[in-house]
Design a protein around this motif. Structure first.
Motif, PDB file in Angstrom:
ATOM      1  N   ALA A   1     -19.919  18.930  34.162  1.00 17.85           N
ATOM      2  CA  ALA A   1     -18.863  18.262  33.410  1.00 17.85           C
ATOM      3  C   ALA A   1     -17.592  18.149  34.251  1.00 17.85           C
ATOM      4  O   ALA A   1     -17.293  19.021  35.064  1.00 17.85           O
ATOM      5  N   PRO A   2     -16.826  17.078  34.049  1.00 15.63           N
ATOM      6  CA  PRO A   2     -15.544  16.954  34.769  1.00 15.63           C
ATOM      7  C   PRO A   2     -14.576  18.022  34.279  1.00 15.63           C
ATOM      8  O   PRO A   2     -14.720  18.553  33.180  1.00 15.63           O
ATOM      9  N   PRO A   3     -13.588  18.353  35.083  1.00 11.98           N
ATOM     10  CA  PRO A   3     -12.620  19.364  34.653  1.00 11.98           C
ATOM     11  C   PRO A   3     -11.836  18.904  33.431  1.00 11.98           C
ATOM     12  O   PRO A   3     -11.655  17.717  33.208  1.00 11.98           O
ATOM     13  N   ALA A   4     -11.375  19.865  32.666  1.00 12.06           N
ATOM     14  CA  ALA A   4     -10.570  19.569  31.486  1.00 12.06           C
ATOM     15  C   ALA A   4      -9.101  19.798  31.807  1.00 12.06           C
ATOM     16  O   ALA A   4      -8.755  20.384  32.833  1.00 12.06           O
ATOM     17  N   LEU A   5      -8.256  19.342  30.916  1.00 17.18           N
ATOM     18  CA  LEU A   5      -6.821  19.611  31.033  1.00 17.18           C
ATOM     19  C   LEU A   5      -6.503  20.912  30.308  1.00 17.18           C
ATOM     20  O   LEU A   5      -7.006  21.148  29.206  1.00 17.18           O
TER      21      LEU A   5
ATOM     22  N   LEU B   1      -0.446   7.080  35.299  1.00 18.79           N
ATOM     23  CA  LEU B   1      -1.280   8.158  34.763  1.00 18.79           C
ATOM     24  C   LEU B   1      -2.465   8.435  35.684  1.00 18.79           C
ATOM     25  O   LEU B   1      -2.766   9.590  35.985  1.00 18.79           O
ATOM     26  N   GLU B   2      -3.117   7.388  36.145  1.00 17.26           N
ATOM     27  CA  GLU B   2      -4.255   7.576  37.051  1.00 17.26           C
ATOM     28  C   GLU B   2      -3.825   8.280  38.334  1.00 17.26           C
ATOM     29  O   GLU B   2      -4.501   9.188  38.818  1.00 17.26           O
ATOM     30  N   ASN B   3      -2.690   7.884  38.892  1.00 17.44           N
ATOM     31  CA  ASN B   3      -2.186   8.536  40.109  1.00 17.44           C
ATOM     32  C   ASN B   3      -1.887  10.008  39.871  1.00 17.44           C
ATOM     33  O   ASN B   3      -2.167  10.861  40.726  1.00 17.44           O
ATOM     34  N   GLU B   4      -1.306  10.324  38.723  1.00 16.89           N
ATOM     35  CA  GLU B   4      -1.007  11.722  38.407  1.00 16.89           C
ATOM     36  C   GLU B   4      -2.285  12.548  38.253  1.00 16.89           C
ATOM     37  O   GLU B   4      -2.333  13.695  38.681  1.00 16.89           O
ATOM     38  N   ILE B   5      -3.311  11.962  37.659  1.00 16.64           N
ATOM     39  CA  ILE B   5      -4.587  12.668  37.510  1.00 16.64           C
ATOM     40  C   ILE B   5      -5.204  12.917  38.885  1.00 16.64           C
ATOM     41  O   ILE B   5      -5.702  14.012  39.172  1.00 16.64           O
ATOM     42  N   GLN B   6      -5.162  11.918  39.771  1.00 20.65           N
ATOM     43  CA  GLN B   6      -5.693  12.103  41.119  1.00 20.65           C
ATOM     44  C   GLN B   6      -4.941  13.208  41.855  1.00 20.65           C
ATOM     45  O   GLN B   6      -5.549  14.045  42.531  1.00 20.65           O
ATOM     46  N   ARG B   7      -3.641  13.227  41.720  1.00 23.29           N
ATOM     47  CA  ARG B   7      -2.831  14.271  42.358  1.00 23.29           C
ATOM     48  C   ARG B   7      -3.205  15.639  41.813  1.00 23.29           C
ATOM     49  O   ARG B   7      -3.391  16.602  42.556  1.00 23.29           O
ATOM     50  N   ALA B   8      -3.303  15.745  40.492  1.00 26.06           N
ATOM     51  CA  ALA B   8      -3.618  17.018  39.862  1.00 26.06           C
ATOM     52  C   ALA B   8      -4.997  17.511  40.278  1.00 26.06           C
ATOM     53  O   ALA B   8      -5.187  18.714  40.523  1.00 26.06           O
ATOM     54  N   LEU B   9      -5.962  16.611  40.386  1.00 36.15           N
ATOM     55  CA  LEU B   9      -7.304  17.010  40.814  1.00 36.15           C
ATOM     56  C   LEU B   9      -7.291  17.546  42.245  1.00 36.15           C
ATOM     57  O   LEU B   9      -8.020  18.482  42.573  1.00 36.15           O
ATOM     58  N   ALA B  10      -6.466  16.953  43.088  1.00 40.32           N
ATOM     59  CA  ALA B  10      -6.376  17.414  44.474  1.00 40.32           C
ATOM     60  C   ALA B  10      -5.762  18.809  44.565  1.00 40.32           C
ATOM     61  O   ALA B  10      -6.100  19.589  45.461  1.00 40.32           O
ATOM     62  N   LEU B  11      -4.884  19.151  43.631  1.00 43.15           N
ATOM     63  CA  LEU B  11      -4.189  20.438  43.677  1.00 43.15           C
ATOM     64  C   LEU B  11      -4.837  21.530  42.822  1.00 43.15           C
ATOM     65  O   LEU B  11      -4.588  22.706  43.042  1.00 43.15           O
TER      66      LEU B  11
ATOM     67  N   VAL C   1      -7.236  21.868  34.553  1.00 41.90           N
ATOM     68  CA  VAL C   1      -6.096  21.370  35.338  1.00 41.90           C
ATOM     69  C   VAL C   1      -4.805  21.803  34.645  1.00 41.90           C
ATOM     70  O   VAL C   1      -4.541  21.400  33.517  1.00 41.90           O
ATOM     71  N   PRO C   2      -3.970  22.629  35.309  1.00 43.61           N
ATOM     72  CA  PRO C   2      -2.720  23.085  34.683  1.00 43.61           C
ATOM     73  C   PRO C   2      -1.587  22.084  34.869  1.00 43.61           C
ATOM     74  O   PRO C   2      -1.637  21.207  35.739  1.00 43.61           O
ATOM     75  N   ALA C   3      -0.546  22.227  34.074  1.00 41.39           N
ATOM     76  CA  ALA C   3       0.620  21.337  34.143  1.00 41.39           C
ATOM     77  C   ALA C   3       1.306  21.419  35.502  1.00 41.39           C
ATOM     78  O   ALA C   3       1.897  20.443  35.960  1.00 41.39           O
ATOM     79  N   ALA C   4       1.220  22.556  36.168  1.00 37.36           N
ATOM     80  CA  ALA C   4       1.889  22.734  37.457  1.00 37.36           C
ATOM     81  C   ALA C   4       1.343  21.805  38.537  1.00 37.36           C
ATOM     82  O   ALA C   4       1.997  21.605  39.558  1.00 37.36           O
ATOM     83  N   CYS C   5       0.179  21.230  38.333  1.00 36.68           N
ATOM     84  CA  CYS C   5      -0.420  20.338  39.329  1.00 36.68           C
ATOM     85  C   CYS C   5       0.138  18.918  39.267  1.00 36.68           C
ATOM     86  O   CYS C   5      -0.157  18.107  40.138  1.00 36.68           O
TER      87      CYS C   5
END
Length: 155
Positions: free
Chosen positions: A49-53, A73-83, A90-94
């Motif tokens: 399964a993909p990661p959850a928020l 939004l898509e860019n922010e999700i990509q950034r968060a996944l990388a971090l 995925v935490p808010a800090a990402c």
């Protein structure tokens, strides 16, 4: 078309049935569904399964106004996944400072002995100043972005 930048015949060919898609800020109920879609799409081929928020991240995404719309939004999700740590929510800090900085003034807004009206006035002033700065001091554009009248902005 009137300015000559778009062919009139092509416009009428495309305008058979115009569909208005409201900006993401007008449909906050779609933010988490789109975030889940982007998480699955950009998870990088991970098995399972993909990661959850994390709950704080979900609340943060829903509170943000999304001036860049779905692409932001898509860019922010990509950034968060990388971090984010693999396998963890995925935490808010990402998310970028542009997104996370919305919460900081609200969390630190409460001051001892201050009324709710005073606290909200300070937060409102901060948001208005930030919008004015981002739009180069243009009051009419700032009022439109904030969804208020120019007279309301002056007050």
């Amino acid at each position: 078309v009137a300015g000559g930048r778009f062919r009139e015949d092509l416009f009428y060919r495309l305008a058979v049935f115009p569909i208005r898609v409201p900006p993401l800020r007008e449909r906050p109920e779609d933010v988490l569904a789109l975030a889940a879609h982007f998480l699955a799409q950009h998870a990088g081929g991970a098995h399972g399964a993909p990661p959850a928020l994390a709950p704080d991240a979900a609340a943060l995404l829903q509170a943000y106004a999304w001036p860049g719309n779905v692409r932001e939004l898509e860019n922010e999700i990509q950034r968060a996944l990388a971090l984010a740590e693999p396998g963890d929510p995925v935490p808010a800090a990402c998310f970028s400072e542009r997104i996370t900085s919305v919460v900081e003034p609200v969390e630190s807004a409460a001051r001892d002995g201050e009324t709710l009206r005073e606290t909200l006035g300070r937060i409102e002033a901060l948001l208005i100043r930030r919008a004015l700065d981002s739009l180069g001091g243009r009051r009419a554009a700032t009022a439109r972005r904030l969804g208020i009248t120019r007279e309301g902005l002056y007050k």
